[in-house]
Design a protein around this motif. Structure first.
Motif, PDB file in Angstrom:
ATOM      1  N   UNK A 297      38.296 -32.748  21.237  1.00  0.00           N
ATOM      2  CA  UNK A 297      37.390 -31.829  21.947  1.00  0.00           C
ATOM      3  C   UNK A 297      38.231 -30.292  21.646  1.00  0.00           C
ATOM      4  N   UNK A 298      39.939 -30.946  20.654  1.00  0.00           N
ATOM      5  CA  UNK A 298      40.788 -29.651  20.207  1.00  0.00           C
ATOM      6  C   UNK A 298      40.359 -28.725  18.843  1.00  0.00           C
ATOM      7  N   UNK A 299      39.521 -30.099  18.141  1.00  0.00           N
ATOM      8  CA  UNK A 299      39.242 -29.767  17.087  1.00  0.00           C
ATOM      9  C   UNK A 299      38.150 -28.994  16.644  1.00  0.00           C
ATOM     10  N   UNK A 300      37.294 -29.459  18.309  1.00  0.00           N
ATOM     11  CA  UNK A 300      35.972 -28.644  18.580  1.00  0.00           C
ATOM     12  C   UNK A 300      36.419 -27.008  18.773  1.00  0.00           C
ATOM     13  N   UNK A 301      37.421 -27.125  19.743  1.00  0.00           N
ATOM     14  CA  UNK A 301      37.705 -25.721  19.994  1.00  0.00           C
ATOM     15  C   UNK A 301      38.029 -25.055  19.232  1.00  0.00           C
ATOM     16  N   UNK A 302      39.336 -25.306  17.979  1.00  0.00           N
ATOM     17  CA  UNK A 302      39.926 -24.584  17.008  1.00  0.00           C
ATOM     18  C   UNK A 302      38.795 -23.787  16.083  1.00  0.00           C
ATOM     19  N   UNK A 303      37.806 -25.078  15.902  1.00  0.00           N
ATOM     20  CA  UNK A 303      36.619 -25.062  14.421  1.00  0.00           C
ATOM     21  C   UNK A 303      35.769 -24.176  15.239  1.00  0.00           C
ATOM     22  N   UNK A 304      35.708 -23.992  17.176  1.00  0.00           N
ATOM     23  CA  UNK A 304      34.804 -22.868  17.228  1.00  0.00           C
ATOM     24  C   UNK A 304      35.712 -21.371  17.081  1.00  0.00           C
ATOM     25  N   UNK A 305      37.223 -21.474  17.169  1.00  0.00           N
ATOM     26  CA  UNK A 305      37.816 -20.256  16.495  1.00  0.00           C
ATOM     27  C   UNK A 305      37.771 -19.967  14.912  1.00  0.00           C
ATOM     28  N   UNK A 306      37.466 -20.822  14.410  1.00  0.00           N
ATOM     29  CA  UNK A 306      37.363 -20.677  13.196  1.00  0.00           C
ATOM     30  C   UNK A 306      35.636 -20.463  12.766  1.00  0.00           C
ATOM     31  N   UNK A 307      35.020 -19.908  13.292  1.00  0.00           N
ATOM     32  CA  UNK A 307      33.573 -19.446  13.060  1.00  0.00           C
ATOM     33  C   UNK A 307      33.917 -18.683  13.869  1.00  0.00           C
ATOM     34  N   UNK A 308      34.106 -17.438  14.799  1.00  0.00           N
ATOM     35  CA  UNK A 308      34.385 -16.719  15.611  1.00  0.00           C
ATOM     36  C   UNK A 308      35.154 -15.872  14.100  1.00  0.00           C
ATOM     37  N   UNK A 309      35.704 -15.950  13.732  1.00  0.00           N
ATOM     38  CA  UNK A 309      36.959 -14.999  12.828  1.00  0.00           C
ATOM     39  C   UNK A 309      36.168 -14.944  11.707  1.00  0.00           C
ATOM     40  N   UNK A 310      35.312 -16.361  11.046  1.00  0.00           N
ATOM     41  CA  UNK A 310      34.692 -15.322   9.997  1.00  0.00           C
ATOM     42  C   UNK A 310      32.914 -14.534  10.429  1.00  0.00           C
ATOM     43  N   UNK A 311      32.679 -15.613  11.327  1.00  0.00           N
ATOM     44  CA  UNK A 311      31.277 -14.647  11.766  1.00  0.00           C
ATOM     45  C   UNK A 311      31.379 -12.872  11.573  1.00  0.00           C
ATOM     46  N   UNK A 312      33.524 -12.752  12.617  1.00  0.00           N
ATOM     47  CA  UNK A 312      33.483 -11.106  12.595  1.00  0.00           C
ATOM     48  C   UNK A 312      34.372 -10.595  11.265  1.00  0.00           C
ATOM     49  N   UNK A 313      34.226 -11.404  10.519  1.00  0.00           N
ATOM     50  CA  UNK A 313      34.960 -10.914   9.245  1.00  0.00           C
ATOM     51  C   UNK A 313      33.743 -10.469   8.265  1.00  0.00           C
TER      52      UNK A 313
END
Length: 419
Positions: A297-313
């Motif tokens: 679940x923690x990994x999924x949460x961090x991957x969600x943050x990564x996806x958000x950062x890449x999208x905003x980039x």
């Protein structure tokens, strides 16, 4: 406050909706991770605190986990009983300071009935050697008097003076009830968070009296009335188990060997601490499975943050180019994005810990009442701090991925994109 930090903070505020969602994702994963760890630790402590100050538990020849389960946790049934003469012999052993006899086998509306004597109230300890205390009433003295646990009183609405009917065996059905021999509630114990709260306590003599006319679980003859039985003198013939406190813990292994090799009948003596350790070892598979799920679940949460950062980039390429045109170097852009990821992770950790303590404070009484697990609101342990540090490190490391992408982007690439 450094310019890079100020810039990162304003960037997060500018994308507050996305940032809040990212923080919530991290917070939820942290709540589950620490929640599982906290409940696991507290459950283990509650199991260990169920019995305290008892050096040996003795029962019929059986495995030590089975003996522990039925004698302490009221789970399952004994393989064999102990002859009363054996109890008397070991209770007067020179190494034994006190002995508590236990007789199980009957029930009342789903709660186990336990026959014992006054030594139980005097010597039984739980938690950090806390004695049993009676919140209302007194100990039983009459033949048909009972002292009930706090959960029995709460769930069934019993008070001092209430009359109850005990059933033969663990299934409380009509044909197995001792209907003509009601017991009167004379005492209610304070809550302990242990199986004591779910137990109906009567005297050993009462166990013998209510089974007059019964044989092998069947009612074969006429049962005398309560008045007739009270005029008789009863002495136990057999008990289910006994708890022993020794004069010195050094004598535990010697006495255990004597009991395990007792020639008159097959007995087993176990050390509660070792048996509890084995019991917890049997449950380690479920414990590890829960921890693995939490980690994912923690990994999924961090991957969600990564996806958000890449999208905003992709949406911030012009912003990055403008910063470059104003003199920001590639390392400044890299530091900015890594710092943003680190801040989002930190806010998620803080939010997760705060919400977790709030949930534990609200749920602790319910968990105590329904599962007997005492959840204490203590400070984060060293291991929990290590878990949080690992999540923070992982969140910061994830920030390097979008930062590296931004680092590679050229100034002309950012200035010429179409909007």
């Amino acid at each position: 406050m450094t310019p890079i930090f100020m810039l990162a903070w304003k960037s997060v505020l500018n994308r507050r909706v996305t940032a809040i969602l990212t923080i919530m994702t991290v917070a939820i994963s942290v709540i589950l991770l620490l929640g599982v760890e906290r409940v696991r630790t507290q459950a283990k402590n509650s199991f260990a605190n169920t019995i305290s100050g008892t050096d040996l538990i003795v029962g019929g020849r059986s495995g030590q986990v089975n003996l522990l389960l039925y004698s302490v946790f009221r789970i399952g049934n004994a393989t064999n009983n102990i002859d009363w003469k054996s109890f008397e012999e070991f209770s007067h052993h020179r190494a034994v300071k006190w002995a508590i006899p236990i007789s199980l086998g009957d029930s009342h509306k789903g709660f186990r009935v336990m026959g014992t004597n006054h030594d139980y109230f005097q010597h039984y300890r739980y938690g950090k050697k806390h004695p049993l205390t009676i919140s209302k009433g007194k100990e039983f003295n009459g033949l048909f008097e009972t002292v009930i646990g706090s959960e029995v009183a709460r769930d069934l609405g019993y008070k001092i003076g209430t009359e109850i009917i005990i059933a033969h065996g663990v299934s409380d059905v009509g044909f197995s009830r001792h209907d003509n021999l009601p017991f009167k509630v004379v005492g209610i114990l304070d809550p302990t968070g242990t199986p004591v709260d779910k137990t109906v306590h009567v005297s050993l003599e009462a166990i013998e009296a209510i089974h007059v006319g019964w044989e092998s679980g069947a009612h074969l003859g006429n049962t005398p009335s309560a008045d007739q039985l009270e005029s008789q003198i009863f002495k136990p013939k057999q008990i289910t188990a006994m708890l022993l406190g020794l004069n010195s813990k050094i004598q535990a292994f010697s006495l255990q060997r004597q009991i395990n090799t007792y020639p008159k009948e097959p007995l087993s003596a176990i050390l509660p601490g070792i048996a509890l350790h084995e019991l917890w070892g049997m449950m380690s598979v479920a414990e590890q499975a829960l921890m693995v799920i939490s980690v994912f679940v923690v990994i999924a949460g961090l991957l969600g943050m990564l996806s958000s950062l890449l999208t905003s980039l992709q949406e911030r390429r012009r912003e990055m180019a403008i910063l470059r045109a104003m003199g920001a170097r590639p390392r400044h852009i890299l530091s900015l994005l890594v710092l943003e990821a680190s801040c989002l992770t930190l806010f998620g950790l803080v939010a997760g810990v705060v919400v977790l303590y709030g949930l534990l404070a609200s749920a602790a009484p319910l968990i105590q009442q329904n599962y007997g697990i005492n959840i204490e609101l203590v400070a984060l342990s060293h291991y929990e701090w290590k878990l949080l540090a690992a999540v923070q490190l992982a969140g910061t490391s994830i920030g390097f991925i979008p930062a590296f992408h931004a680092y590679k982007q050229s100034l002309s690439d950012g200035m010429t994109i179409r909007v």
